[in-house]
Design a protein around this motif. Structure first.
Motif, short mmCIF file in Angstrom:
data_model
loop_
_atom_site.label_atom_id
_atom_site.label_comp_id
_atom_site.label_asym_id
_atom_site.label_seq_id
_atom_site.Cartn_x
_atom_site.Cartn_y
_atom_site.Cartn_z
N THR A 1 35.46 41.21 52.01
CA THR A 1 36.68 41.73 51.38
C THR A 1 37.67 40.59 51.16
O THR A 1 37.90 39.77 52.06
CB THR A 1 37.32 42.81 52.25
OG1 THR A 1 36.34 43.81 52.55
CG2 THR A 1 38.50 43.45 51.54
N SER B 1 40.74 42.75 41.26
CA SER B 1 41.38 43.31 42.45
C SER B 1 40.99 44.78 42.60
O SER B 1 40.88 45.52 41.60
CB SER B 1 42.90 43.18 42.34
OG SER B 1 43.26 41.83 42.21
N ASP B 2 40.78 45.18 43.84
CA ASP B 2 40.41 46.57 44.18
C ASP B 2 39.06 46.97 43.57
O ASP B 2 38.74 48.17 43.52
CB ASP B 2 41.49 47.57 43.73
CG ASP B 2 42.81 47.32 44.42
OD1 ASP B 2 42.79 46.90 45.60
OD2 ASP B 2 43.87 47.52 43.78
N GLU B 3 38.27 45.99 43.13
CA GLU B 3 36.95 46.32 42.57
C GLU B 3 35.89 46.21 43.66
O GLU B 3 35.97 45.36 44.55
CB GLU B 3 36.62 45.36 41.42
CG GLU B 3 35.29 45.66 40.73
CD GLU B 3 34.97 44.68 39.61
OE1 GLU B 3 33.83 44.70 39.11
OE2 GLU B 3 35.87 43.90 39.24
N ARG B 4 34.91 47.07 43.56
CA ARG B 4 33.79 47.07 44.50
C ARG B 4 32.52 46.76 43.72
O ARG B 4 32.24 47.35 42.70
CB ARG B 4 33.68 48.44 45.18
CG ARG B 4 32.43 48.63 46.02
CD ARG B 4 32.44 50.01 46.67
NE ARG B 4 31.17 50.31 47.32
CZ ARG B 4 30.16 50.95 46.73
NH1 ARG B 4 30.28 51.36 45.47
NH2 ARG B 4 29.03 51.18 47.38
N GLY C 1 41.92 42.98 48.04
CA GLY C 1 41.22 44.25 48.17
C GLY C 1 39.88 44.33 47.46
O GLY C 1 39.19 45.36 47.57
#
Length: 323
Positions: free
Chosen positions: A256, A146-149, A260
């Protein structure tokens, strides 16, 4: 009376003397049948009887003499032996003989005992639900938190989403270019029952069911509704340049998740034949596996779909599917 003398032979004639009396003949005793010599035993032999014996078999240890009497007494002891006589035995069998003749009760009876079945504990019926989880295996593919790019490069083009990421919310796809209206995103997909369809901006058909579509495409981007993604087998995300020259502008395509996490794919600028494949997705045991294709070749939309195995589609022209 004058005696006649001319018939002297009559005076010598006499009756046959009676036979001398014979001595009375004693009646001969009736010879009995030879009996078997009994084994030595402390029990004395039973006396001879002439009655009809209706009792059970005689004891095994004592020798019963031959007789013709009728014996209406009860069964003899179990230790008496069977005689070799001629008496008729209509009695019941001894306990030893009855127990030997009666077969033992079968331990594997096949009779249906409903009372026993009713008392047995019943195993609970397996639960069936349309929300049952599919079997899980380790795909040994990289994941994203989560929230990783993460950028999908040529060396690491594959990532698989977890069950939660593949089922919660939706996947939003946006293109980041100088003029977003110069690129249109779309999907071609195949459902679990082998139906194929194309989703493009401006098409009235959003698939597979327009009332509750899984795939949607608009001028601002595209999206996948994950609540029904289990009905999908595979899909392909493509880009179509809207310039008359079919020139693809440079930029980035971002995907996405609901939590996130973001996957990014470079969009290479250059001339095309009308369409460019960007990434493919497969639904494996309820999880989405995404692969960046980095395909240097382009073609018409019909050619791109055929190159990736979507051959069950009908087309109005090379860029417009028949829906």
């Amino acid at each position: 009376m004058t005696q006649r003398t001319d018939l002297p032979f009559l005076r010598r004639r006499s009756l046959r003397p009676p036979a001398p009396p014979q001595a009375p003949v004693a009646s001969a005793p009736v010879a009995s049948a030879p009996t078997a010599t009994p084994a030595p035993s402390s029990v004395p032999p039973a006396p001879a009887s002439t009655s009809l014996d209706l009792s059970g078999p005689p004891p095994a240890a004592a020798a019963v003499s031959a007789g013709t009497s009728l014996d209406l007494s009860g069964p003899p002891p179990a230790a008496a032996a069977v005689s070799a006589g001629t008496s008729l035995d209509l009695g019941t069998s001894t306990p030893a003989t009855a127990s030997a003749a009666a077969p033992p009760p079968s331990q594997t009876s096949t009779s249906l005992d409903l009372d026993a079945l009713a008392g047995m504990p019943q195993a609970p019926a397996p639960r069936t639900s349309r929300h049952a989880l599919p079997p899980s295996h380790d795909l040994q593919l990289p994941t994203i938190g989560s929230d990783e790019r993460r950028i999908l490069t040529d060396r690491e083009p594959v990532v698989h989403l977890t069950r939660l990421q593949s089922a919660a919310g939706s996947l939003e796809v946006r293109v980041a270019v100088a003029t977003p209206s110069e690129v249109a995103l779309g999907f071609v997909f195949e459902t679990g029952d082998r139906r194929e369809s194309v989703v493009l901006p401006g098409l009235s058909q959003q698939g597979p069911d327009p009332r509750s579509p899984i795939f949607r495409a608009t001028t601002s981007g595209a999206a996948i509704n994950l609540r029904r993604v289990s009905d999908v087998h595979r899909f392909l995300l493509f880009a179509v340049p809207t310039r008359p020259s079919k020139q693809m502008p440079g930029g980035t395509v971002a995907l996405t998740t609901y939590a996130g996490a973001r996957l990014e794919l470079p969009l290479v600028a250059g001339p095309t034949f009308g369409a460019q494949a960007l990434l493919t997705g497969h639904v494996v045991e309820g999880r989405i596996v995404i692969r960046a294709e980095h395909d240097p070749y382009s073609g018409t939309l019909q050619q791109i779909c055929g190159a990736y195995g979507y051959t069950e589609l009908s087309w109005r022209d090379a860029f417009t599917p028949l829906v």
